[in-house]
Each structure stands twice: as C-alpha cells, then as structure tokens.
Design a protein around this motif. Sequence first.
Motif, PDB file in Angstrom:
ATOM      1  N   ASP A  34       2.899   1.541  -3.457  1.00 37.31           N
ATOM      2  CA  ASP A  34       2.033   1.940  -4.578  1.00 37.31           C
ATOM      3  C   ASP A  34       1.686   3.422  -4.486  1.00 37.31           C
ATOM      4  O   ASP A  34       1.713   4.151  -5.481  1.00 37.31           O
ATOM      5  N   GLU A  35       1.373   3.850  -3.272  1.00 36.88           N
ATOM      6  CA  GLU A  35       1.022   5.259  -3.041  1.00 36.88           C
ATOM      7  C   GLU A  35       2.217   6.162  -3.392  1.00 36.88           C
ATOM      8  O   GLU A  35       2.078   7.178  -4.079  1.00 36.88           O
ATOM      9  N   SER A  92       2.749   6.257  -7.173  1.00 36.84           N
ATOM     10  CA  SER A  92       1.734   6.995  -7.943  1.00 36.84           C
ATOM     11  C   SER A  92       1.728   8.486  -7.620  1.00 36.84           C
ATOM     12  O   SER A  92       1.492   9.300  -8.497  1.00 36.84           O
ATOM     13  N   THR A  93       2.019   8.868  -6.376  1.00 34.33           N
ATOM     14  CA  THR A  93       1.997  10.306  -6.068  1.00 34.33           C
ATOM     15  C   THR A  93       3.334  10.980  -6.349  1.00 34.33           C
ATOM     16  O   THR A  93       3.403  12.188  -6.541  1.00 34.33           O
ATOM     17  N   THR A  98       9.090   9.499   0.111  1.00 34.14           N
ATOM     18  CA  THR A  98       8.526   8.539   1.069  1.00 34.14           C
ATOM     19  C   THR A  98       9.631   7.662   1.644  1.00 34.14           C
ATOM     20  O   THR A  98      10.574   7.312   0.927  1.00 34.14           O
ATOM     21  N   ALA A 122       0.842  -1.205   0.000  1.00 31.38           N
ATOM     22  CA  ALA A 122       0.000   0.000   0.000  1.00 31.38           C
ATOM     23  C   ALA A 122       0.877   1.255   0.000  1.00 31.38           C
ATOM     24  O   ALA A 122       0.641   2.192  -0.777  1.00 31.38           O
TER      25      ALA A 122
END
Length: 574
Positions: A537-538, A541-542, A546, A534
């Motif tokens: 992927d976040e 995509s953003t 991170t 999760a």
Amino acid sequence: MTTETLERETIDGFHLVIEALKLNDIDTIFALPGIPITDFLRIAQAEGMKVISFRHEQHAGNAAAAAGFLTQKPGICFTVSAPGFLNGLTALANATTNCFPMILISGSSEREIVDLQQGDYEEMDQLAIAKPLCKAAFRVLHAEDIGVGIARAVRSALSGRPGGVYLDLPAKLFAQIIDRDAGQKSLIKVVDPAPRQIPAPDAVERAVALLKDAKKPLVILGKGAAYAQCDAEIRSFIEKSGIPYLPMSMAKGLLPDNHSQSASAARSYVLAEADVVMLVGARLNWLLSHGKGKTWGAASAKADGGKQFIQVDISPTEADSNVAIAAPLVGDIGSCIAALNARLGAGWQKPPSDWTGAISERKDKNLTKMAETLAKSPSPMNFHSALNVIREAVKARPDAIVVNEGANTLDFARSIVDMYEPRKRLDVGTWGIMGIGMGFAVAAAVTTGKPVIAIEGDSAFGFSGMEVETICRYNLPVCVIVFNNNGIYKGTDVNPRGDAMAPTQFVKEARYEMLMQAFGGVGVRADTPEQLKAALDEAVSTGRPTLINAIIDETAGTESGRITSLNPAAAKKK
Ligand code: ADP
Ligand code: TPW
Ligand code: MG
C-alpha cells in the motif's frame, strides 16, 4: 565554409535517425550505450527524446517490446554491435513470437571488414543472424536512405501481424554528412502504418451462422485482442451476444475479471463442453493444448474434441495451424468485431440458459472454494495468502499494471489476481520466458506513469534483478514483490550426493530487499500478509521504487507450476 555554416547547411546520420524517429511519433528510446551508440543517445537526449538506459540489453529490448504492446507504436531499442546486439536479440525474437511491435537498432562494424572477416572491433554479420529471428531485417548504408530505412522498419513492425524488426546501422553511417534540405526531404512519415483489414462479408456470414446454431458457444480472447485497442467493440460483442468468454492471461481485464460472463472459474468445464469456440486474437498453440485432447473433451490426448472453431485473426495463415478452423475471419480485430456486432440485431438469441446456467453453477462452486483458500493465513505465507493481498491491492488500484513471471508465482497469480482494465497485465507470454520482469516493469512505468506491481518468482527475478538500479535511477513507481521460496519451483530439492546444492535451490534467507536499498529505494521483508499489505500500500501510494521480499513456504510449489506434465520425466511415467 565556416563550421557554423557547415552545420546549418548539412545534417549528419545521427540527426537524420533522430528526426526520422520523431517524424513517426517515436519519443522514447530504450538502450545501452557503447560505440557507436553513446554519441547517438547523447544527441537524442539533447534533441528532447526520452532515453532510458539499462544495465543489460535484453531488458532494454524487453522494455521496447512491452512499450510496443501497450502503445501500438514500435518500441525502440538501441544496442552496440556483436555482444550488445546478441543480448538484445532474445528480446527481439520474443517480441516477434508474441506479436509485439518493436525495432532493435544495433550499431555494426565496417561492412568491408565484416564481409572479408578481417576481424573488426565487435565484428559480426548481424543482419544475417537477426533475419530468421524476426519479422523483417534491414540495413542502411547511406545517410540519404535513413528515412526509407526507418519507414520500412516502422511499417514492418506494425502492419498485419505485428512483430520485431531488426535495423542495422553501421557506425560509419552516423557520421555521414549530407545536404540538410535533401536530408530532410528524404525522411518519410509513414501514413497509416497498420491499415485496417476489413473482413470479407461471406466470411462474416459463415461465422455468424455457426454462432447462431451453437448450443454451447464460447469466446476466447487473446493478447491480440488486447493489443488491438478496440475494447468497447469487444465488450459490446460479448454483452450483446451473451456468450461466455475466457481471457488468455494478457487479455485479462479486457472485460473486468468479475464480469458475469467470464468463464475463467469454470475453465476446464467450458473448454471440454463448448461446441462452437470463437478465438479472438488467440492462437491454438500449447497454451490451449493445440485445440485437441482431453482439455477439449476428446477421448485421448491426440484426438480432436469435435469442436467447431471460428478464428478472428489478422494473419491468414494462422487458421488450420493445429486443427481445422470452420470459419476463419481474417481481418483486424476491430473491423471483424464491428462487422459481427452489426449482425447482432434485435432478434439475436442469447445462448441457451442450460449452458450459461451450468457454467454459473460451476463458477460459484469454484469461487467459493477459492475464497475459503484465500481466507486462510498459514505461517509461513503460501502463494495464496500472499497473492490475496495483491489481489486486494489491484482491486483498489485497477489502473495499476501487473507484471508477472515465475512458475508457481505465475500460475497462481494469473488465476488469483483479478484484472479490471485492458492491457494492465504483462507476463511471460507465448514462450513462458523468464527475464521479462524488470524490462516490462520499466516500460509500463515509463509509458503509462501508472503504478507497476511486479509479481516475481525468486528465480524469475534473478534474470533481470540488476535493473532495480534502473528503476531507482529514473525513480519509477515500481513495486517488485519477490516470492522468495528459496528456489526454482520449491526450495526443498536435494542433491542425492550431498556434495553441493541441488540445481533448483538458492541461498536460503536471501535478503532480496537489500538490492533495492543499495540504490536508494525502499526494501522491506514481509513474513506475513499484514506486513506485505502495509509495504505494498505504501509503495503504491508513494510511487517510490520498492522491493518486498515476501517469504513463501518453500514446500508450497509444484515442479514447473501447472505444466509439470511437460517434463520428460513426467511423460516417461505416463
Ligand atoms: P494468446 O497468447 O493471448 O493466446 P497469441 O499471441 O497466441 O495470444 O495470439 C495473438 C494473435 O493475435 C496472433 O495470431 C496475431 O496474429 C493476432 N493479432 C494481433 N494483433 C491483431 C489485430 N490487430 N487484429 C487481428 N489479429 C491480431
Ligand atoms: C529464459 C525455465 C521456467 S519457470 C523458471 C524457470 C527457470 C523459474 C521458476 O522459479 P521461480 O518461481 O521464478 O522462483 P516459483 O514460484 O515456481 O518458485 N530460462 C528461460 N525461460 C524459462 N522459462 C526457463 C529458463 C523456467
Ligand atoms: Mg521460486
């Protein structure tokens, strides 16, 4: 003369350096400010160059090296004198070792004072110190020589075997003023900085003859083949010849790792069994067991496996460095492979099917075994279950760039995470050096704009961890995944005296994700593959900076990953 006329009719060292770089298509500088570089960086930015400022020079240097590898233009790193220079030097030496083109440009103190050792601010004879650690080193003393200095640095970094170049620019040089017209005329645009080197026809024939007679041929692709950017020629050679191939770690993706001719999943079998091995931009160094010993099917560690080698390399002195090379093919890889492709006419016989069939059989067996291991979901996560998530993420985003360092984290990621496109994997390279992580990640993001996934051992990450601030400051699409197993190799070492932690242990339950949060990025702790997926992927995509703190079983690793046997204590037991 008014100040305005003076500025119109003259040019200073700062501007000459910037114009010389621009003239040679260099638009990005990786750096760390301080005297005499601060003003230079300000002016460079004002003149439209991209200036990426780091927290430690080693990472600025590593970024320059990775940019060089990715773009075939020398990556540029600027540092201050003495300590800044020394901090950058590791990156310069590492770039040279890996054949990456970069230029380390350091400001330096006053020659007259340095040479008399009179104790100038940050005094050091930098040129002399850099020289043995790089491909070439130059110093410019006069503004009118800046053009020549940059041209020599660019040519030295890119031509022949690429590497690191040191350029020494004394503080005084930046402030020198010369006539603008004369200054501009003194700049040099380097024409054809990496001239093609066409292989000799007889050398091509020698190589073709060996391949034709081979019963069990094998091609090994190295990072030189990735650097060369002749992806279509290489793919065509592999597919037309039908020869199985093995990619070295940074050559992964040159052809997709799921290609039917990839022998990665049968690596030990093909190395031991092959009769003719063609190296393309790969050296027979420790990473390939020096071309001899049991890995290569020989009876003992020092013996020769009786292979016949073809070596495609731009460096004529590379052949015979470890074992005899039956057919050296000296030239640039693009020209060499094109020459070989021209010889693979309609009558070319693909390798015998008992060889390719035996490889397929082993591959299938090993891939099935691997799939079973990857399907397991133990708690806590182990290297396999966490890497399986990243494997799927890279499959979905084959354009993402993977940066990888650590011991177990490196070894498992290299074999589990398939790559599908050329030059998408950057790692510890020839030295197995820790500390490249964040510098390489920044360079990958800045030069390509693609998502970057940095797969980092918790120890490895520590070497460059402060650069997460740099990643946040420039808002780069980097997702760092720290494989947190509480230490170097494992988190379970014990100090027999019990009075302090063992040397390989770290603080348990460390909250690495908070480092990224501290600078406004996203920090997530992941205890399960679902949480890891999760968050990853976040991040992809953003594109937000991170850091995922992936909690890994502290008992899962092995000492030094796959190179346990290189430890002196292991050698003693043999
Ligand atoms: P790996 O670690 O992937 O095995 P190495 O760094 O050992 O790769 O080897 C890279 C080799 O590629 C070096 O010997 C270097 O001289 C060679 N090389 C680099 N660029 C080129 C090029 N454009 N053409 C030919 N050879 C090249
Ligand atoms: C500049 C020696 C090799 S690997 C490693 C070190 C310190 C770290 C391994 O721990 P990590 O990975 O990253 O947590 P893992 O998954 O096995 O737990 N200094 C430099 N380079 C090297 N190679 C070392 C030390 C080393
Ligand atoms: Mg670790």
